[in-house]
Motif scaffolding. Structure first.
Motif, PDB file in Angstrom:
ATOM      1  N   ILE A  84       0.835  -1.208   0.000  1.00 24.68           N
ATOM      2  CA  ILE A  84       0.000   0.000   0.000  1.00 24.68           C
ATOM      3  C   ILE A  84       0.867   1.254   0.000  1.00 24.68           C
ATOM      4  N   SER A  85       1.877   1.283   0.865  1.00 22.40           N
ATOM      5  CA  SER A  85       2.765   2.455   0.901  1.00 22.40           C
ATOM      6  C   SER A  85       3.608   2.539  -0.366  1.00 22.40           C
ATOM      7  N   GLY A  86       3.949   1.393  -0.936  1.00 23.46           N
ATOM      8  CA  GLY A  86       4.764   1.372  -2.148  1.00 23.46           C
ATOM      9  C   GLY A  86       4.068   1.936  -3.363  1.00 23.46           C
ATOM     10  N   MET A  87       2.736   2.090  -3.289  1.00 31.01           N
ATOM     11  CA  MET A  87       1.988   2.693  -4.396  1.00 31.01           C
ATOM     12  C   MET A  87       2.238   4.193  -4.508  1.00 31.01           C
ATOM     13  N   PHE A 103      -1.497  -0.542  -7.295  1.00 33.73           N
ATOM     14  CA  PHE A 103      -1.385  -1.638  -6.327  1.00 33.73           C
ATOM     15  C   PHE A 103      -0.894  -2.914  -7.001  1.00 33.73           C
ATOM     16  N   PHE A 104      -1.409  -3.182  -8.200  1.00 34.05           N
ATOM     17  CA  PHE A 104      -0.988  -4.376  -8.941  1.00 34.05           C
ATOM     18  C   PHE A 104       0.516  -4.319  -9.224  1.00 34.05           C
ATOM     19  N   GLU A 105       0.987  -3.185  -9.710  1.00 33.29           N
ATOM     20  CA  GLU A 105       2.410  -3.039 -10.042  1.00 33.29           C
ATOM     21  C   GLU A 105       3.279  -3.191  -8.790  1.00 33.29           C
ATOM     22  N   THR A 106       2.794  -2.653  -7.674  1.00 36.37           N
ATOM     23  CA  THR A 106       3.569  -2.704  -6.436  1.00 36.37           C
ATOM     24  C   THR A 106       3.609  -4.104  -5.853  1.00 36.37           C
ATOM     25  N   VAL A 107       2.458  -4.775  -5.808  1.00 36.72           N
ATOM     26  CA  VAL A 107       2.419  -6.157  -5.316  1.00 36.72           C
ATOM     27  C   VAL A 107       3.267  -7.054  -6.204  1.00 36.72           C
ATOM     28  N   ALA A 115       4.978  -9.207 -13.288  1.00 37.15           N
ATOM     29  CA  ALA A 115       3.885  -8.895 -14.204  1.00 37.15           C
ATOM     30  C   ALA A 115       3.619  -7.399 -14.129  1.00 37.15           C
ATOM     31  N   SER A 116       3.429  -6.758 -15.267  1.00 34.51           N
ATOM     32  CA  SER A 116       3.321  -5.303 -15.290  1.00 34.51           C
ATOM     33  C   SER A 116       2.067  -4.836 -16.007  1.00 34.51           C
ATOM     34  N   ILE A 117       1.639  -3.625 -15.662  1.00 32.93           N
ATOM     35  CA  ILE A 117       0.507  -3.007 -16.378  1.00 32.93           C
ATOM     36  C   ILE A 117       0.997  -1.834 -17.225  1.00 32.93           C
ATOM     37  N   MET A 118       2.316  -1.583 -17.236  1.00 31.45           N
ATOM     38  CA  MET A 118       2.862  -0.443 -17.978  1.00 31.45           C
ATOM     39  C   MET A 118       2.914  -0.746 -19.473  1.00 31.45           C
ATOM     40  N   ASP A 119       2.300   0.119 -20.261  1.00 31.67           N
ATOM     41  CA  ASP A 119       2.306  -0.061 -21.717  1.00 31.67           C
ATOM     42  C   ASP A 119       3.577   0.486 -22.354  1.00 31.67           C
ATOM     43  N   ASP A 120       4.112   1.558 -21.787  1.00 30.70           N
ATOM     44  CA  ASP A 120       5.337   2.160 -22.334  1.00 30.70           C
ATOM     45  C   ASP A 120       6.314   2.400 -21.181  1.00 30.70           C
ATOM     46  N   ILE A 121       7.111   1.407 -20.882  1.00 32.80           N
ATOM     47  CA  ILE A 121       8.042   1.467 -19.753  1.00 32.80           C
ATOM     48  C   ILE A 121       9.097   2.538 -19.976  1.00 32.80           C
ATOM     49  N   GLU A 122       9.577   2.650 -21.197  1.00 36.03           N
ATOM     50  CA  GLU A 122      10.677   3.556 -21.487  1.00 36.03           C
ATOM     51  C   GLU A 122      10.282   5.028 -21.372  1.00 36.03           C
ATOM     52  N   ARG A 132      10.589   1.002  -8.933  1.00 33.58           N
ATOM     53  CA  ARG A 132       9.953  -0.245  -9.379  1.00 33.58           C
ATOM     54  C   ARG A 132      10.908  -1.419  -9.207  1.00 33.58           C
ATOM     55  N   SER A 133      12.174  -1.232  -9.578  1.00 36.29           N
ATOM     56  CA  SER A 133      13.168  -2.294  -9.409  1.00 36.29           C
ATOM     57  C   SER A 133      13.506  -2.519  -7.937  1.00 36.29           C
TER      58      SER A 133
END
Length: 497
Positions: A84-87, A103-107, A115-122, A132-133
């Motif tokens: 939760i805090s990591g969001m 929350f999904f990205e953080t968990v 697993a990621s929800i990012m469409d354009d990471i760069e 994130r890392s």
């Protein structure tokens, strides 16, 4: 038994304080690269640390004892509180404005699923990518193991926490004192991360890419700084071989690494799980490489990132890379293995359930559990013929207690049951069969890439919000070895407190 709520909230505060400190590190990186997210990440850090200090201050004077049930609560809720805090860096910076996606990205980060929800990471700010890392790196060895290295400063023993957090059924310790064990594990973990960062830089990566991929590799996480993941470096084999080597190390028992540094190589060579783990990698790589070389219909993963598989070395490298990546549940991608013939799609799906070694940062069922289940199954033939004989399961030439065997069988049944329920829920939420079973297996095993619309060149952003929350639960349950999370859902646990 009365729960010691003050110690629970006190340790939640300690975890938040640590998490906020790591956020400051991400803020520094953001400032160095002047990516525009420095203020947002700093604000997230201050908010997190303020709540942590507040919780610790108002629970001071607590009884300094952590019992078993409190240990389970602290571990499970510790991961939830950290997530939760990591969001906050995502939300405050606007990098991921949606709470469900954040929350999904953080968990996914803390559970080292990848697993990621990012469409354009760069397109993301460098500070956000570094954070994130970092969530991977923190979760890799276990945020609770990190905390118990600090607990002696507070006069608190951490044995109950280690037993709930330590990955796998292995109970090996490097030192009689659990805090010294945690410190040695983290020293090895940190040392490997530095070594890989340096080697990747020498091989041609930028410092930023190198340190991010090193953190994701050692944690067996899989978050990359590139949209194409490791396929971005398909024309630089040395980078991929370095990643393969450290993925293999991260998927092996970290206690064995300690023995290597102490010069006790025989302990490694005689370890039954390590021999099978290495053997699986060799045999499976050979099978996949042969199929790729002779049968696979290869297409480029992404325009501009060619993958030449017309020669033996390239076929071997991509086979080895994807085998090690999936077995260790790292989830890095050098190619879309779902395009490598239907046979290999099913083959890799089966590997979702294998996992690395016990005592590693890998997810999944773990090689040790598979070995003991198979051994016990084979011995049932002998027991059927010799009904009065006592034929124990042996591992590393030692008898395994029946209690451990029953626990592992129970874990396996519960794991498969949760996988089936997980797939059913995803199917109910509208996912097709291939995507549902792939998403459930990948989330529960902390693998990352899946099948169907969640294949290695896609992401989880297309999932309905409820499916993302459900996958987050599966990630958490899988990362904490099922029992730690699921026991909190039983009435018995709370009635007997």
């Amino acid at each position: 038994m009365q729960l010691n709520l003050r110690i629970i909230f006190h340790l939640m505060g300690l975890l938040l304080l640590c998490n906020g400190g790591f956020m400051l590190l991400a803020a520094v990186i953001s400032g160095v690269y002047k990516d525009g997210a420095t203020l947002s990440i700093t604000l997230a850090s201050i908010t997190t640390m303020f709540v942590g200090v507040f919780a610790m201050y108002y629970t001071r004077g607590h009884k300094k004892e952590v019992k078993q049930k409190e240990g389970y609560i602290i571990v499970t809720f510790g991961w939830i509180v950290m997530s939760i805090s990591g969001m906050l860096p995502y939300l405050f910076s606007g990098a991921i404005p949606n709470v469900t996606n954040a929350f999904f990205e953080t968990v996914s980060g803390y559970t080292t699923t990848g697993a990621s929800i990012m469409d354009d990471i760069e397109a993301m700010p460098q500070g956000i990518l570094f954070w994130r890392s970092l969530t991977h790196w923190i979760g890799g060895m276990g945020i609770i193991v990190l905390a118990i290295a600090i607990l002696p400063l507070l006069g608190i023993g951490g044995m109950q926490l280690f037993s709930a957090e330590a990955p796998g059924p292995s109970g090996d310790k490097l030192h009689p004192r659990i805090t010294d064990t945690a410190k040695r594990l983290w020293l090895i973990y940190f040392g490997y991360t530095i070594a890989e960062t340096i080697l990747l830089q020498v091989a041609g990566m930028s410092f930023f890419d190198a340190i991010n991929h090193a953190m994701a590799t050692l944690s067996t996480g899989g978050f990359s700084t590139k949209n194409a993941s490791l396929a971005y470096w398909n024309d630089q084999p040395l980078i991929q071989y370095i990643i393969i080597f450290f993925m293999f190390l991260a998927g092996s028992n970290f206690v064995l690494s300690y023995f290597v540094f102490k010069g006790r190589f025989q302990k490694v060579l005689k370890d039954e799980e390590f021999r099978y783990y290495a053997g699986f990698v060799v045999v499976f790589t050979f099978i996949v490489a042969i199929v790729i070389y002779f049968k696979a219909n290869i297409t480029d993963m992404t325009p501009g990132y060619p993958m030449v598989l017309g020669d033996a070395e390239s076929a071997f490298r991509h086979a080895l890379f994807q085998i090690v990546s999936v077995i260790t549940t790292t989830g890095f991608v050098s190619a879309d293995f779902t395009q490598w013939t239907p046979f290999l799609t099913v083959f890799f799906f089966g590997l979702f359930f294998l996992g690395g070694s016990a005592g590693s940062t890998a997810g999944g069922i773990k090689v040790m559990r598979h070995l003991l289940i198979i051994k016990n199954g084979v011995l049932e033939f002998k027991r059927t013929l010799h009904t009065n004989a006592i034929i124990p399961v042996r591992y590393n030439n030692k008898t395994v207690k029946e209690k451990i065997v029953y626990n592992i069988i129970g874990f396996f049944v519960l794991y498969m049951l949760l996988f089936i329920i997980g797939a059913l829920v995803l199917g109910f939420l509208g996912l097709d069969f291939e995507t549902a079973i792939g998403g459930a297996a990948s989330s529960l095993g902390n693998v990352g890439p899946a099948l169907g619309s969640l294949n290695p060149v896609s992401n989880f952003n297309s999932l309905p919000d409820l499916a993302k929350w459900w996958c987050g639960f599966l990630m958490l349950a899988g990362r904490l070895e099922l029992f730690t999370v699921l026991i909190l859902l039983t009435p018995y646990f709370w009635k007997s407190t």
